[in-house]
Design an enzyme around this catalytic site. Structure first.
Site, PDB file in Angstrom:
ATOM      1  N   CYS A 131       0.822  -1.284  -0.017  1.00 48.57           N
ATOM      2  CA  CYS A 131       0.076  -0.119   0.149  1.00 48.57           C
ATOM      3  C   CYS A 131       0.859   1.139  -0.042  1.00 48.57           C
ATOM      4  O   CYS A 131       2.045   1.308   0.471  1.00 48.57           O
ATOM      5  CB  CYS A 131      -0.849   0.068   1.240  1.00 48.57           C
ATOM      6  SG  CYS A 131      -1.562  -1.497   1.769  1.00 48.57           S
ATOM      7  N   THR A 194       0.774  -8.925  -6.118  1.00 47.83           N
ATOM      8  CA  THR A 194       0.629  -8.702  -7.659  1.00 47.83           C
ATOM      9  C   THR A 194       1.602  -7.718  -8.026  1.00 47.83           C
ATOM     10  O   THR A 194       2.222  -6.808  -7.312  1.00 47.83           O
ATOM     11  CB  THR A 194      -0.694  -7.854  -7.838  1.00 47.83           C
ATOM     12  OG1 THR A 194      -0.851  -6.876  -7.059  1.00 47.83           O
ATOM     13  CG2 THR A 194      -1.860  -9.147  -7.532  1.00 47.83           C
TER      14      THR A 194
HETATM   15  C1  FMN Z   1      -9.017  -9.775  -6.995  1.00 47.21           C
HETATM   16  C2  FMN Z   1      -7.688  -9.672  -5.957  1.00 47.21           C
HETATM   17  C3  FMN Z   1      -7.656  -9.034  -4.763  1.00 47.21           C
HETATM   18  C4  FMN Z   1      -6.425  -8.988  -3.984  1.00 47.21           C
HETATM   19  N1  FMN Z   1      -6.643  -8.534  -2.772  1.00 47.21           N
HETATM   20  C5  FMN Z   1      -5.406  -8.359  -2.022  1.00 47.21           C
HETATM   21  C6  FMN Z   1      -5.576  -7.879  -0.552  1.00 47.21           C
HETATM   22  O1  FMN Z   1      -6.700  -7.410  -0.236  1.00 47.21           O
HETATM   23  N2  FMN Z   1      -4.292  -8.064   0.122  1.00 47.21           N
HETATM   24  C7  FMN Z   1      -3.368  -8.706  -0.161  1.00 47.21           C
HETATM   25  O2  FMN Z   1      -2.576  -8.674   0.626  1.00 47.21           O
HETATM   26  N3  FMN Z   1      -3.248  -9.164  -1.528  1.00 47.21           N
HETATM   27  C8  FMN Z   1      -3.902  -8.984  -2.221  1.00 47.21           C
HETATM   28  N4  FMN Z   1      -4.187  -9.851  -3.474  1.00 47.21           N
HETATM   29  C9  FMN Z   1      -2.873 -10.515  -4.098  1.00 47.21           C
HETATM   30  C10 FMN Z   1      -2.816 -12.053  -3.694  1.00 47.21           C
HETATM   31  O3  FMN Z   1      -3.417 -12.147  -2.382  1.00 47.21           O
HETATM   32  C11 FMN Z   1      -1.779 -12.628  -4.187  1.00 47.21           C
HETATM   33  O4  FMN Z   1      -0.582 -12.378  -3.289  1.00 47.21           O
HETATM   34  C12 FMN Z   1      -1.389 -12.465  -5.644  1.00 47.21           C
HETATM   35  O5  FMN Z   1      -2.547 -12.286  -6.412  1.00 47.21           O
HETATM   36  C13 FMN Z   1      -0.732 -13.374  -6.346  1.00 47.21           C
HETATM   37  O6  FMN Z   1      -1.135 -14.619  -6.244  1.00 47.21           O
HETATM   38  P1  FMN Z   1      -1.851 -15.373  -7.537  1.00 47.21           P
HETATM   39  O7  FMN Z   1      -1.040 -15.460  -8.672  1.00 47.21           O
HETATM   40  O8  FMN Z   1      -2.183 -16.675  -7.200  1.00 47.21           O
HETATM   41  O9  FMN Z   1      -3.305 -14.373  -7.840  1.00 47.21           O
HETATM   42  C14 FMN Z   1      -5.304  -9.752  -4.298  1.00 47.21           C
HETATM   43  C15 FMN Z   1      -5.452 -10.338  -5.619  1.00 47.21           C
HETATM   44  C16 FMN Z   1      -6.339 -10.174  -6.594  1.00 47.21           C
HETATM   45  C17 FMN Z   1      -6.188 -11.077  -7.910  1.00 47.21           C
END
Ligand code: FMN
Ligand code: FAD
Ligand code: FES
Lengths: 303, 244
Positions: A131, A194
């Protein structure tokens, strides 16, 4: 001993599969799909001190084997999470959950973390430092080792539960940030959040999501995440939760060999709400195929 | 039973310009109301594609879709006997209100979900007017289907190449409509909202999941934040705001 069992510090998980924050709501949304009690743990939606609507629509764009999201941390705020969301999840999930915490100042992180610290349902405090730091010109806390360490140190002072720092991959030296967090007292590291991405609509010639740039995740980012877990494992002694593009039981094993003690599944829950269940069911078969007796044996095997 | 099931294509035919009607056989027990949608997985595409349910019975359901990009293009090339992986029974759907003189109002590919609704309204003894809006003649579809189940059917085209020239609101003027059920592009929903007639509007959004997991589709309403995929896609005129 259960051959899928793993440890995150003092916490024992019956398996290493954890839905990632932001892709699993506050858990109960998924109870209509399967019994949540099969999950190792779950990381809840990022929670802030105050309620947040988040960003304007559109918040979602698709890309090859991935998704770009600009949710903007929509959540009802810590008071409502404790009053409404945790109680709704309680009858549906018996093990400890991971509270995912966001903030726009150190005080906000400390406030939200201290509130979750008093909740019995919560086993780990996961601090999302992707953030922007509003007081310091909006640069993300997670992009500098000093700022990351500062958040970690202040939160640690205020809480009793284990603190896992969730790192942003949008940095030049992930190892320096992980080490700074370990020195500041972190009990573990979650990575990766992300990556910063963008998609442009060819019909309008404009970025698709309202914030233009947004968080890119899904299977497409997996090699970056595996690499970062590998690098961080070499540099720190605290446990790592590997995250990024996990979609299959094979992916779980790859992350654990890179050095993860447990993993989180994010975007894949959105395209297949059964993703975590299917991965857990597939793990024994895949372990047999690679002659793995206990999952805990393979942590860091690639080193 | 899993909410994701494999469905077999029974037919897939072109019914208007770039517009196709597909019948899929398989379990439909999770469909509870007209206006709900399904989320379709396609080869090589990461996110599922949300498409409204046009009609259903015990063994099959129908969708009508317009080719606008990679996913719908792929669907248009599929043949009878091929299979699709589909997440079923999503969204709230329309609720039949205690109003006798009603209209179902559809614009373009917003027309499909209103067909099952028109049938339901008729079954409950309502007087049903259908107003179907399209851009021009080659885009018009489903007129005969609606004629078979509604008391009155009006088709409008923006350029007057078929039916009444104008918008759906043009055709509604002067008719006895106490309440409406609508789906279509946002400008149409906005125009309907402005008429002051109470009703239900079905919205679209780019969706991450379609079932409440990601907050990708959350919009502001007068009664709080709502996810178009769970608390919607159908919302009441009195809770909707088009400001901002
Ligand atoms: C729709 C969405 C919302 C997310 N919201 C958060 C969040 O609120 N807090 C956080 O730490 N990461 C958040 N992330 C990141 C995920 O927890 C994760 O770290 C990231 O997407 C990588 O994993 P993946 O490739 O399996 O999606 C979000 C990801 C997505 C796709
Ligand atoms: C609840 C709901 C019901 C719908 N019902 C129908 C229907 O019955 N018939 C029909 O033809 N269309 C319907 N749509 C629109 C349909 O989802 C899009 O046209 C479709 O997703 C386009 O996919 P594509 O791969 O062909 O296009 P691309 O542009 O290649 O898709 C890229 C991405 O954008 C998303 N996207 C593009 N356009 C839209 C849109 N208008 N709404 C939401 N997401 C979009 C896609 O899902 C995908 O994630 C509905 C949308 C929603 C939200
Ligand atoms: S699309 Fe994910 S919550 Fe609506």
């Amino acid at each position: 001993m259960n051959k899928l069992e793993v440890k995150l510090g003092d916490l024992t998980l019956k398996n290493p599969v954890i839905p990632a924050s932001g892709t699993f709501g506050f858990g109960y949304e998924f109870a209509r799909f399967y019994d949540l009690n099969i999950l190792g743990s779950m990381s809840l939606k990022g929670t802030t001190k105050d309620p947040r609507y988040g960003n304007p629509l559109p918040r979602i764009a698709e890309t090859e084997r991935g998704i770009i999201n600009a949710i903007g941390l929509q959540n009802p705020g810590i008071d409502a999470v404790i009053a409404n969301e945790l109680p709704k999840l309680k009858p549906l999930y018996n093990d400890k959950v991971i509270a995912n915490i966001s903030g726009f100042s150190v005080d906000e992180y400390v406030h939200t973390a201290s509130m979750f610290d008093k909740e019995d349902q919560v086993g780990i405090l996961e601090i999302n430092i992707s953030c922007p730091n509003v007081k310091a010109g909006g640069m993300a806390f997670g992009t500098s080792a000093e700022n990351a360490a500062m958040v970690c140190r202040e939160v640690k002072k205020a809480v009793k539960k284990p603190v896992f720092m969730k790192l942003s991959p949008n940095v030049t030296d992930i190892v320096a940030i992980a080490k700074a967090c370990e020195e500041a007292g972190a009990d573990g590291i979650s990575l990766i959040n992300t990556m910063l991405g963008m998609r442009i609509d060819l019909k309008t010639g404009k970025p698709i999501v309202s914030t233009k740039m947004a968080g890119f995740s899904g299977p497409a980012i997996k090699p970056v995440a595996v690499r970062m877990v590998y690098q961080v494992y070499e540099a720190v002694k605290i446990p790592i939760i590997g995250i990024g593009g996990i979609a299959t039981a094979e992916d779980v094993i790859e992350f654990m060999m890179a050095g993860a003690s447990a993993v989180q599944v994010g975007a894949q829950n959105l395209v297949n709400p059964y993703a975590c269940r299917d991965i857990i069911n597939d793990l024994p078969k895949v372990m047999e195929k690679y002659r793995i007796e206990k999952l805990s044996d393979i942590i860091g095997k690639a080193h | 039973m899993d909410h994701i099931q494999i469905y077999t294509i029974k037919s897939n035919v072109k019914i208007a310009e770039d517009t196709f009607k597909m019948v899929l056989s398989g379990d439909t027990s999770l469909i509870t109301a007209p206006g709900q949608f399904v989320n379709i997985q396609l080869d090589g595409l990461y996110l599922r594609r949300p498409i409204s349910i046009h009609d259903w019975d015990e063994q099959s359901f129908t969708i009508i879709y317009k080719v606008v990009g990679k996913g719908t293009e792929q669907m248009s090339k599929m043949a009878e006997g091929e299979k699709l992986d589909i997440l079923m029974g999503l969204g709230n759907g329309y609720t039949v209100m205690d109003k006798q003189n009603v209209a179902v109002v559809g614009g373009g590919v917003g027309v499909p979900p209103l067909y099952a609704m028109a049938k339901k309204l008729k079954a409950e003894g309502k007087h049903v007017i259908a107003v179907l809006g399209f851009g021009y003649k080659d885009q018009v579809f489903c007129e005969e289907e609606f004629k078979a189940v509604c008391d009155e059917v009006y088709v409008t085209t923006n350029d007057g190449s078929y039916g009444i020239k104008g918008f759906v609101t043009t055709a509604m003027e002067g008719k006895n409509i106490e309440y409406f059920y609508a789906c279509g592009p946002e400008p149409m929903l906005k125009a309907l909202h402005k008429t002051g007639i109470p009703g239900q509007l079905s919205f679209e959004a780019r969706m991450g999941c379609g079932f409440g997991g990601c907050m990708g589709c959350s919009c502001k309403t007068l009664t709080g934040y709502k996810r178009i995929c769970v608390e919607g896609p159908v919302m009441l005129t009195e809770e909707v705001t088009f400001d901002e």
